[in-house]
Design a protein around this motif. Structure first.
Motif, mmCIF file in Angstrom:
data_model
loop_
_atom_site.group_PDB
_atom_site.id
_atom_site.type_symbol
_atom_site.label_atom_id
_atom_site.label_comp_id
_atom_site.label_asym_id
_atom_site.label_seq_id
_atom_site.Cartn_x
_atom_site.Cartn_y
_atom_site.Cartn_z
ATOM 1 N N VAL A 144 76.494 55.524 55.091
ATOM 2 C CA VAL A 144 75.365 55.282 55.989
ATOM 3 C C VAL A 144 75.341 56.331 57.104
ATOM 4 O O VAL A 144 74.275 56.813 57.505
ATOM 5 N N GLY A 145 76.504 56.720 57.586
ATOM 6 C CA GLY A 145 76.582 57.766 58.613
ATOM 7 C C GLY A 145 76.036 59.092 58.105
ATOM 8 O O GLY A 145 75.275 59.768 58.806
ATOM 9 N N LEU A 146 76.402 59.458 56.875
ATOM 10 C CA LEU A 146 75.870 60.704 56.303
ATOM 11 C C LEU A 146 74.376 60.593 56.040
ATOM 12 O O LEU A 146 73.633 61.560 56.247
ATOM 13 N N LEU A 147 73.929 59.418 55.591
ATOM 14 C CA LEU A 147 72.493 59.209 55.384
ATOM 15 C C LEU A 147 71.739 59.312 56.708
ATOM 16 O O LEU A 147 70.645 59.884 56.765
ATOM 17 N N LEU A 148 72.320 58.776 57.772
ATOM 18 C CA LEU A 148 71.728 58.893 59.100
ATOM 19 C C LEU A 148 71.590 60.355 59.506
ATOM 20 O O LEU A 148 70.564 60.760 60.068
ATOM 21 N N LEU A 149 72.587 61.146 59.195
ATOM 22 C CA LEU A 149 72.545 62.578 59.498
ATOM 23 C C LEU A 149 71.408 63.259 58.736
ATOM 24 O O LEU A 149 70.682 64.082 59.304
ATOM 25 N N VAL A 150 71.223 62.898 57.480
ATOM 26 C CA VAL A 150 70.124 63.461 56.691
ATOM 27 C C VAL A 150 68.781 63.052 57.288
ATOM 28 O O VAL A 150 67.871 63.882 57.423
ATOM 29 N N PHE A 199 71.092 72.827 63.375
ATOM 30 C CA PHE A 199 71.782 72.072 62.332
ATOM 31 C C PHE A 199 73.271 71.953 62.608
ATOM 32 O O PHE A 199 73.870 70.910 62.403
ATOM 33 N N PHE A 200 73.866 73.025 63.045
ATOM 34 C CA PHE A 200 75.321 73.098 63.139
ATOM 35 C C PHE A 200 75.784 72.926 64.579
ATOM 36 O O PHE A 200 76.505 73.749 65.121
ATOM 37 N N GLU A 201 75.372 71.812 65.196
ATOM 38 C CA GLU A 201 75.781 71.528 66.560
ATOM 39 C C GLU A 201 76.935 70.527 66.556
ATOM 40 O O GLU A 201 77.241 69.899 65.537
ATOM 41 N N GLN A 202 77.550 70.360 67.695
ATOM 42 C CA GLN A 202 78.752 69.538 67.806
ATOM 43 C C GLN A 202 78.470 68.067 67.492
ATOM 44 O O GLN A 202 79.282 67.407 66.842
ATOM 45 N N LEU A 226 70.188 80.994 58.423
ATOM 46 C CA LEU A 226 69.477 79.732 58.237
ATOM 47 C C LEU A 226 69.353 78.987 59.549
ATOM 48 O O LEU A 226 68.267 78.515 59.914
ATOM 49 N N ASN A 227 70.445 78.886 60.268
ATOM 50 C CA ASN A 227 70.435 78.152 61.526
ATOM 51 C C ASN A 227 69.508 78.809 62.549
ATOM 52 O O ASN A 227 68.765 78.122 63.255
ATOM 53 N N LEU A 259 79.607 71.893 54.331
ATOM 54 C CA LEU A 259 80.404 72.698 55.261
ATOM 55 C C LEU A 259 81.184 71.825 56.237
ATOM 56 O O LEU A 259 82.345 72.101 56.541
ATOM 57 N N PHE A 260 80.542 70.763 56.717
ATOM 58 C CA PHE A 260 81.233 69.883 57.651
ATOM 59 C C PHE A 260 82.354 69.108 56.969
ATOM 60 O O PHE A 260 83.329 68.727 57.622
ATOM 61 N N ALA A 261 82.255 68.851 55.667
ATOM 62 C CA ALA A 261 83.350 68.184 54.949
ATOM 63 C C ALA A 261 84.582 69.079 54.931
ATOM 64 O O ALA A 261 85.701 68.621 55.180
#
Length: 129
Positions: free
Chosen positions: A71-77, A26-29, A14-15, A99-101
């Motif tokens: 809000v941080g997770l929403l920002l990520l989306v 998607f899966f960056e630091q 996927l990445n 996965l990040f959780a």
């Protein structure tokens, strides 16, 4: 073991496709840091909220922490959707946040172990007995 390998394969596939099509990882630091801090805020906000319920205290502090984490997770989306498209960004965000959780959970223990190792604690002996 096979299911973990399949999960790893699916995530990397996927990445790689997202990187090729949208030039976005998607899966960056940086994304992990946002998710890590947001997950910590949600966790500690929830704990604070539950403690306030038990002690009939102020619920607002825990609610604010959980809200800021949300809000941080929403920002990520939103970042993911802007850098890709709505479908890939939304469903990729669901996978990414899940996965990040899990990774955040293990990262907390790794940080705790590293801090314990770096603190160079030594046993304290009481000589006055």
């Amino acid at each position: 073991g096979l299911s973990l390998w399949f999960l790893y394969w699916a995530i990397t596939t996927l990445n790689d496709k997202v990187i090729k099509k949208f030039k976005y990882d998607f899966f960056e630091q940086g994304n992990f840091v946002i998710a890590f801090i947001s997950n910590l805020l949600i966790y500690f906000g929830h704990e604070w909220y539950l403690e306030a319920i038990e002690k009939s205290g102020d619920l607002l502090n825990g609610m604010i922490l959980m809200g800021v984490g949300g809000v941080g997770l929403l920002l990520l989306v939103i970042i993911n959707i802007r850098r890709t498209n709505v479908i890939v960004g939304f469903f990729g965000s669901i996978i990414q946040i899940a996965l990040f959780a899990v990774a955040s959970f293990f990262a907390v223990f790794m940080i705790w172990i590293a801090l314990a190792a770096l603190s160079q604690t030594r046993p304290v002996y009481n000589l006055n007995k």
